[in-house]
Design an enzyme around this catalytic site. Structure first.
Site, PDB file in Angstrom:
ATOM      1  N   ARG A  90       0.957  -1.010   0.115  1.00 47.85           N
ATOM      2  CA  ARG A  90      -0.178   0.060   0.011  1.00 47.85           C
ATOM      3  C   ARG A  90       0.742   1.186  -0.038  1.00 47.85           C
ATOM      4  O   ARG A  90       1.876   1.256   0.661  1.00 47.85           O
ATOM      5  CB  ARG A  90      -0.800   0.001   1.237  1.00 47.85           C
ATOM      6  CG  ARG A  90      -2.130  -0.968   1.160  1.00 47.85           C
ATOM      7  CD  ARG A  90      -2.887  -0.842   2.487  1.00 47.85           C
ATOM      8  NE  ARG A  90      -2.274  -0.761   3.660  1.00 47.85           N
ATOM      9  CZ  ARG A  90      -2.449  -0.094   4.667  1.00 47.85           C
ATOM     10  NH1 ARG A  90      -3.670   0.643   4.734  1.00 47.85           N
ATOM     11  NH2 ARG A  90      -1.679   0.208   5.578  1.00 47.85           N
ATOM     12  N   SER A 151       8.267  -5.159   5.690  1.00 47.91           N
ATOM     13  CA  SER A 151       8.085  -6.291   6.939  1.00 47.91           C
ATOM     14  C   SER A 151       8.965  -7.471   6.832  1.00 47.91           C
ATOM     15  O   SER A 151       8.387  -8.635   6.517  1.00 47.91           O
ATOM     16  CB  SER A 151       6.606  -6.447   7.033  1.00 47.91           C
ATOM     17  OG  SER A 151       5.922  -5.121   7.432  1.00 47.91           O
ATOM     18  N   ASP A 205       6.281  -3.995  10.253  1.00 50.11           N
ATOM     19  CA  ASP A 205       4.803  -3.576  10.495  1.00 50.11           C
ATOM     20  C   ASP A 205       4.729  -3.788  12.089  1.00 50.11           C
ATOM     21  O   ASP A 205       3.901  -2.932  12.752  1.00 50.11           O
ATOM     22  CB  ASP A 205       4.148  -4.506   9.600  1.00 50.11           C
ATOM     23  CG  ASP A 205       4.546  -5.968   9.839  1.00 50.11           C
ATOM     24  OD1 ASP A 205       5.582  -6.409  10.348  1.00 50.11           O
ATOM     25  OD2 ASP A 205       3.707  -6.820   8.987  1.00 50.11           O
TER      26      ASP A 205
HETATM   27  P1  ADP Z   1      -0.005  -8.273   5.317  1.00 45.28           P
HETATM   28  O1  ADP Z   1       0.733  -9.391   6.015  1.00 45.28           O
HETATM   29  O2  ADP Z   1       0.689  -8.143   3.986  1.00 45.28           O
HETATM   30  O3  ADP Z   1       0.302  -6.919   6.049  1.00 45.28           O
HETATM   31  P2  ADP Z   1      -2.640  -8.842   6.109  1.00 45.28           P
HETATM   32  O4  ADP Z   1      -2.426  -8.588   7.506  1.00 45.28           O
HETATM   33  O5  ADP Z   1      -3.789  -8.492   5.153  1.00 45.28           O
HETATM   34  O6  ADP Z   1      -1.537  -8.468   5.300  1.00 45.28           O
HETATM   35  O7  ADP Z   1      -2.302 -10.603   6.249  1.00 45.28           O
HETATM   36  C1  ADP Z   1      -2.385 -11.347   4.920  1.00 45.28           C
HETATM   37  C2  ADP Z   1      -2.651 -12.738   5.410  1.00 45.28           C
HETATM   38  O8  ADP Z   1      -4.005 -12.941   6.179  1.00 45.28           O
HETATM   39  C3  ADP Z   1      -2.661 -13.794   4.335  1.00 45.28           C
HETATM   40  O9  ADP Z   1      -1.998 -15.006   4.509  1.00 45.28           O
HETATM   41  C4  ADP Z   1      -4.178 -14.331   4.457  1.00 45.28           C
HETATM   42  O10 ADP Z   1      -4.320 -15.689   4.157  1.00 45.28           O
HETATM   43  C5  ADP Z   1      -4.734 -13.983   5.892  1.00 45.28           C
HETATM   44  N1  ADP Z   1      -6.056 -13.867   5.662  1.00 45.28           N
HETATM   45  C6  ADP Z   1      -6.928 -13.001   4.992  1.00 45.28           C
HETATM   46  N2  ADP Z   1      -7.995 -13.047   5.210  1.00 45.28           N
HETATM   47  C7  ADP Z   1      -8.221 -13.767   6.468  1.00 45.28           C
HETATM   48  C8  ADP Z   1      -9.435 -13.992   7.168  1.00 45.28           C
HETATM   49  N3  ADP Z   1     -10.540 -13.495   6.736  1.00 45.28           N
HETATM   50  N4  ADP Z   1      -8.980 -14.871   8.308  1.00 45.28           N
HETATM   51  C9  ADP Z   1      -7.990 -15.309   8.406  1.00 45.28           C
HETATM   52  N5  ADP Z   1      -6.806 -15.038   7.759  1.00 45.28           N
HETATM   53  C10 ADP Z   1      -7.001 -14.076   6.754  1.00 45.28           C
HETATM   54 MG    MG Z   2       0.018  -5.515   7.283  1.00 48.89          MG
END
Ligand code: ADP
Ligand code: MG
Length: 470
Positions: A90, A151, A205
Site C-alpha cells: 500500500r 516487513s 509492521d
Molecule cells: P500483510 O501481511 O501483507 O500485512 P494481512 O495482514 O492482510 O497482510 O495478512 C494477509 C494474510 O492474512 C494472508 O496470509 C491471508 O491468508 C490471511 N487472511 C486474509 N483474510 C483472512 C481471514 N478472513 N481470516 C484469516 N486470515 C486471513
Molecule cells: Mg500489514
C-alpha cells in the site's frame, strides 16, 4: 485437556471413526506444561539474541530498531508511507494533526513473478506505484517525508538505513539481501525520473503497529503481527540490548524487533511439530526457516488444515468417494480465510463450510464431513492462538510492568472469529499473576505507524533533541 478444544465430533460419527480421526490430529493439542516449556525456550532464545556474544548464533535476532521515542500526540504534518507486508503493498498519505489522523491509501498488487524476480523489478514496481499514487492524489512536486514499513527481517544501521538480512513469507527477490533498502528505493525513484521523496524511516509492521497504538495509549509496550507472517516487537531498556552501539542518552530505551517467526529454526521446537508442519515446511520456498511463523501465520494456516483434510480423506475418514482431481489436493489452495469462515458457522447448516468446500470442487459431502472440517480448523487455529499467547506472555513477563497494552495488527487476528478470545484465555493462564494486559486491535497499524515514526523523527530532528539515532 483444555475445554476450549473439546469440539465433540459426536452425532452420527461412529466412535471408531472419531478415535481414528483423533489419532491424526492429536499433535495439535498441547498441554499447558508444553506451552510453559515453549515460553522458557523462547525466553532463552531471546536473551541469546539480545547478547552481543551469542547474537551471531541466535535464531531470534532481536534487532534494535533505532526507534526510541513514542509519539506524544503533538505530531503534525503530511507524510507518505509505504507498507510492504507480504500479501499487500500500500501507498498512503497520512495527515497528522495531534490526535487526528487522516489517511488516504491505495493497495497495489505485487504479482508473484515480481515476488520471485529481481530486486530491481521489485523496487521499480514500488516506484511505479508511488508515482501513480502521487499523481492521483495531487501531491506531485511536494517533497514529503516518507516512512517505509518493510516487513522482513532487517538489520538497522540507523532509522533510515536498513539492510535486508533474509527474505521470508512468499518473497525471494534476487540481489536485495545485505543491501540498503533506502538506496534501492531512491535508485528506483531516480530511474523513474520525476519524483522526489525523503525516506526518513524504515520500520517493520510490528513497530508501526506499536507506534500507532502508542499514539493514543501510553501503556502500549508491545506490537504483534498476525498477518501473512507472525512477528513481535517491544520497548526494551538499552542496558539489556547488547547489540546497541548508538548513543545512550535519554530515553534509555529502544524498540527491539524480535523476528520471533524464526523461533525453532535450530530444531528446539521439533518436539511439538506435527507431520503436517514438516510437510508444509518441505514444500515451502524456505525449508527449515521460520518454523514458529509456519505454525501460526495466515500464509500457512490454511495449508496445514488442507494437509490434515487430505490425510483424513486418504485414510477413508472424510469425504468418501471424493474425486481425487478436486482442488482439496492442490497445495496452497485452502486459503486461511476459509478457516475464519468455517469457524464462523454456528449451526447445523454449515453455510460457510459448504461454500468453501464447493469452491474446492468437492461434491456429495455430508454434514458429518462439515463437522470434521470445522473441528480440524478449530484445532489448528487454537494451536496458533495459543502459541501466539505463549510468545506474548513471555514478553509480558520479561517486561514486567503492571499494566500493558499489546497492539495487534494483521488479517488473521482481525478476521478470525475466535483468535482474540483464545489468546486472552491462554495468556491469563501464562502471564505472571498481578500483571494486567489488554490486546488492542491496531487500526491501520503499519501505515499510520510508518507516518508516525517519520513524524517523530522529523520532530526530534527539528527540535535538535537527539533521541532518534538517524
Ligand atoms: P500483510 O501481511 O501483507 O500485512 P494481512 O495482514 O492482510 O497482510 O495478512 C494477509 C494474510 O492474512 C494472508 O496470509 C491471508 O491468508 C490471511 N487472511 C486474509 N483474510 C483472512 C481471514 N478472513 N481470516 C484469516 N486470515 C486471513
Ligand atoms: Mg500489514
Amino acid at each position: 485437556m483444555n475445554t476450549i478444544l473439546k469440539n465433540p465430533l459426536g452425532g452420527n460419527l461412529k466412535d471408531a471413526q472419531i478415535k481414528k480421526i483423533e489419532g491424526f490430529v492429536r499433535g495439535f493439542k498441547l498441554s499447558s506444561l508444553t506451552y510453559k516449556r515453549i515460553m522458557q525456550l523462547l525466553h532463552e532464545e531471546m536473551n541469546s539474541g539480545l547478547s552481543k556474544t551469542t547474537n551471531h548464533m541466535a535464531d531470534i535476532k532481536m534487532f534494535p530498531t533505532f526507534v526510541r521515542s513514542l509519539p506524544d500526540g503533538t505530531e503534525k504534518g503530511k507524510y507518505l508511507a509505504l507498507d510492504l507486508g507480504g500479501t499487500n503493498f500500500r501507498v498512503l498519505m497520512v495527515e497528522l494533526n495531534g490526535k487526528d489522523v487522516d489517511i488516504q491509501s491505495k493497495t497495489y498488487l505485487i504479482p508473484q513473478r515480481i515476488m520471485l524476480g529481481t530486486g530491481t523489478q521489485l523496487f521499480d514496481h514500488i516506484a511505479d506505484c508511488i508515482c501513480k499514487f502521487v499523481n492521483t492524489h495531487d501531491i506531485m512536486g511536494e517533497k514529503l517525508p516518507l516512512g517505509f514499513t518493510f516487513s522482513f527481517p532487517c538489520k538497522q544501521e540507523g532509522l533510515a538505513t536498513a539492510r535486508l538480512s533474509k527474505w521470508t513469507k512468499g518473497f525471494r527477490c534476487e540481489g536485495v539481501v545485505g543491501e540498503d533498502l533506502c538506496i534501492l528505493l531512491h535508485e528506483a525513484l531516480k530511474r523513474k525520473g520525476n519524483i522526489d521523496v525523503e525516506v526518513v524511516a524504515i520500520i517493520n509492521d510490528a513497530v508501526g503497529t506499536l507506534m500507532s497504538t502508542a499514539h493514543s495509549d501510553r501503556n502500549c509496550e508491545i506490537g504483534l503481527i498476525l498477518g501473512t507472517g507472525c512477528n513481535a516487537c517491544y520497548m526494551e531498556n538499552l542496558e539489556h540490548v547488547g547489540l546497541w552501539d548508538g548513543e545512550i542518552r535519554n530515553p534509555k530505551q529502544v524498540i527491539v524487533n524480535t523476528e520471533w517467526g524464526a523461533f525453532g529454526d535450530n530444531g528446539c521446537l521439533d518436539f511439538i511439530r506435527t507431520e503436517y508442519d514438516r510437510e508444509l515446511d518441505t514444500f515451502s520456498i524456505n525449508p527449515g526457516k521460520q518454523i514458529l511463523e509456519k505454525m501460526i501465520s495466515g500464509m500457512y494456516m490454511g495449508e496445514i488444515v488442507r494437509l490434515v483434510l487430505e490425510r483424513l480423506t486418504m485414510e477413508g475418514l472424510l469425504f468418501s468417494g471424493v474425486d481425487r482431481e478436486c482442488e482439496l489436493f492442490v497445495r496452497g489452495r485452502f486459503y486461511t480465510k476459509y478457516v475464519s469462515e468455517i469457524e464462523s458457522d454456528h449451526d447445523e447448516f454449515f453455510r460457510n463450510t459448504k461454500q468453501a468446500l464447493d469452491e474446492l470442487g468437492l461434491e456429495g459431502y455430508s454434514s458429518e464431513d462439515c463437522k470434521i472440517v470445522k473441528y480440524v480448523c478449530t484445532l489448528i487455529s487454537a494451536r496458533a492462538a495459543f502459541l501466539s499467547a505463549a510468545g506474548l506472555a513471555t514478553l509480558i513477563n520479561k517486561i514486567n510492568k503492571p499494566n500493558m497494552t499489546i497492539a495487534v495488527d494483521g488479517s488473521l487476528y482481525r478476521f478470525h472469529p475466535r483468535f482474540h478470545n483464545l489468546m486472552c484465555l491462554k495468556m491469563k493462564e501464562l502471564v505472571r499473576p498481578g500483571l494486567k494486559f489488554q490486546l488492542q486491535l491496531s487500526h491501520d497499524g503499519s501505515g499510520k505507524g510508518a507516518a508516525l515514526v517519520a513524524a517523530v523523527a522529523t520532530r526530534l530532528r527539528d527540535s535538535k533533541e537527539i533521541s532518534v539515532d538517524c
